[in-house]
Scaffold this active site. Structure first.
Site, mmCIF file in Angstrom:
data_model
loop_
_atom_site.group_PDB
_atom_site.id
_atom_site.type_symbol
_atom_site.label_atom_id
_atom_site.label_comp_id
_atom_site.label_asym_id
_atom_site.label_seq_id
_atom_site.Cartn_x
_atom_site.Cartn_y
_atom_site.Cartn_z
ATOM 1 N N SER A 167 0.809 -1.212 0.000
ATOM 2 C CA SER A 167 0.000 0.000 0.000
ATOM 3 C C SER A 167 0.846 1.268 0.000
ATOM 4 O O SER A 167 0.352 2.345 -0.329
ATOM 5 C CB SER A 167 -0.937 -0.005 1.208
ATOM 6 N N ASP A 374 -4.238 5.670 11.291
ATOM 7 C CA ASP A 374 -3.279 5.246 10.276
ATOM 8 C C ASP A 374 -2.003 6.053 10.445
ATOM 9 O O ASP A 374 -1.968 7.252 10.172
ATOM 10 C CB ASP A 374 -3.869 5.466 8.877
ATOM 11 N N HIS A 377 0.573 5.280 6.227
ATOM 12 C CA HIS A 377 0.485 5.911 4.915
ATOM 13 C C HIS A 377 0.587 7.426 5.053
ATOM 14 O O HIS A 377 0.593 7.956 6.150
ATOM 15 C CB HIS A 377 -0.832 5.514 4.243
#
Ligand SMILES: *[C@@H]1O[C@H](CO)[C@@H](O)[C@H](O)[C@H]1NC(C)=O
Ligand SMILES: *[C@@H]1O[C@H](CO)[C@@H](O)[C@H](O)[C@H]1NC(C)=O
Ligand SMILES: *[C@@H]1O[C@H](CO)[C@@H](O)[C@H](O)[C@H]1NC(C)=O
Ligand SMILES: *[C@@H]1O[C@H](CO)[C@@H](O)[C@H](O)[C@H]1NC(C)=O
Length: 399
Positions: A167, A374, A377
């Protein structure tokens, strides 16, 4: 596509001296602190768990040694494009440097307009402060020009640029799409079915004949289990087999960015030659614990061998996020290899992650007791856009 409206400037009383994860949050102080600490400690953990004693240089030294050798052949054969065109071929170490305050520098596109993954569309999700977009990466020994979409497309005219990996690879691919798409029209030309649609996506920039693709392959080699079904308890990895999809298309790729790492730390069962050869973080299976560095190395080597086996001249860029303890020297004459070492610059930006803003308006009903965040990312726009500024320099200097 879509017209890009400059984002609203947040109010800064004064120039902050370092990127401050907490700056400007209109949230209770405890929440702010907690959020900052959560992402910061994750960043530290990431650095510590991935860096052997001796630090960052020690981690990457074997890799750099290895690339130095191929870099000279890369220059002399002019693999990445025809002609020198007066482009200075100095090499700069973009991995060392610092973030300097540059208001508005990173407000380059509207993530909603280019359809970034909703979990990374921090502004749409209601993140109130945008100070994380006011920083520019200053390498220690050279300048890093701001992203130039026309220069990027010219550097890869007629080519297929592919991001292969996890990702983080997709995060960077979507950043690149947005950076280019803010200046040039593009079409979505390929995508998987709804449920898996971000496992494979392809866009085309007809003005320059450029194709941009992203392939989900968190182990680079073939994998199954959790990466394709999050309810599964562990990953299945087949170290000597390629896949899951990018291998079939590899013959069409001219520029390949390989980025994989964090999946290797999760419970995994490794196979080779159809046999289980070991596990990682999965003691219940009573099999040999083989850690993650040797599988990591093996997977990268397998991918690199694939990209050098077909005689096609291409540029391969390794995005380093996890510890690539490369050893040995596989053969890949036709392939120019570059390292995009972004570990340090990324680690210094805990404020650039979505944190709780991976969901829409996470504090609409006060501060929840448990909250998904998160810290891996990058928000889009966000610090990952800098990776593409570095990628542009890497691709331009081979011309
Ligand atoms: C290889 O790269 C390392 C790290 O950037 C550098 O210190 C070293 O001088 C380089 N070696 C050669 C032969 O270019
Ligand atoms: C971003 O784009 C979306 C959809 O195209 C639009 O609704 C939104 O107002 C834009 N945001 C900004 C800050 O320009
Ligand atoms: C995902 O795995 C779970 C648990 O093994 C299984 O019940 C489910 O059917 C799988 N879903 C898909 C889409 O394969
Ligand atoms: C692993 O070993 C333990 C202890 O010997 C045993 O109880 C368990 O059943 C074994 N598990 C498997 C999957 O073989």
């Amino acid at each position: 596509m879509g017209a890009f409206q400059p984002l609203q400037q947040h109010q800064h009383g004064q120039k902050p001296s370092t990127p401050n994860p907490a700056a400007g949050y209109f949230l209770p102080r405890t929440v702010v602190t907690w959020l900052a600490v959560a992402c910061l400690s994750l960043a530290l953990l990431h650095l510590l768990c991935c860096s052997p004693p001796g630090g960052h240089q020690a981690v990457f030294a074997p890799l750099f040694q290895y690339f130095n050798g191929t870099y000279s052949s890369y220059i002399s054969s002019g693999v990445a494009g025809a002609g020198g065109g007066g482009v200075e071929r100095s090499s700069c170490d973009y991995s060392e440097g610092r973030w300097v305050w540059a208001p508005g520098h990173a407000r380059r596109y509207n993530g909603t307009a280019c359809n970034v993954k909703p979990e990374q569309d921090c502004i749409r999700n209601g993140r109130p402060e945008t100070g994380y977009l006011d920083w520019r990466w200053q390498p220690a020994g050279c300048g890093l020009p701001a992203f130039d979409a026309a220069a990027f497309l010219a550097a890869v005219r007629g080519k297929h640029v592919a991001f292969v990996g996890d990702s983080m690879a997709r995060n960077q691919a979507e950043s690149l799409l947005c950076l280019l798409g803010a200046a040039f029209p593009y079409d979505l030309v390929g995508q998987d079915a709804e449920h898996y649609k971000r496992q494979f996506t392809r866009w085309a920039f007809p003005s320059h004949g450029v194709t941009l693709s992203t392939y989900w392959a968190p182990f680079l080699v073939r994998s199954g289990g959790k990466p394709f079904n999050y309810s599964m308890p562990y990953n299945l990895v087949y170290l000597d087999e390629l896949g899951n999809r990018w291998d079939a298309d590899a013959g069409t790729m001219d520029v390949v960015v390989l980025t994989a790492g964090h999946w290797f730390w999760n419970p995994t069962v490794y196979h080779r030659g159809g046999q289980v050869v070991g596990v990682h973080a999965h003691p219940e299976l009573n099999n040999t614990e083989i850690g993650f560095t040797s599988p990591y190395r093996e997977a990268f080597r397998k991918a690199l061998e694939r990209l050098s086996s077909d005689g096609r001249r291409r540029t391969v860029v390794l995005g380093t996020f996890a510890p690539p303890h490369f050893e040995g020297k596989p053969i890949f004459d036709p392939t120019a290899l570059e390292v995009q070492d972004v570990t340090k610059l990324a680690t210094m930006r805990p404020d650039g992650h979505p944190g709780p803003y991976m969901h829409r308006d996470p504090f609409a009903h006060g501060v929840p007791e448990r909250m998904q965040t998160d810290c891996l990312h990058s928000c889009l726009p966000g610090p990952v856009d800098t990776f593409n500024e570095i990628l542009l320099q890497i691709l331009s200097r081979g011309r």
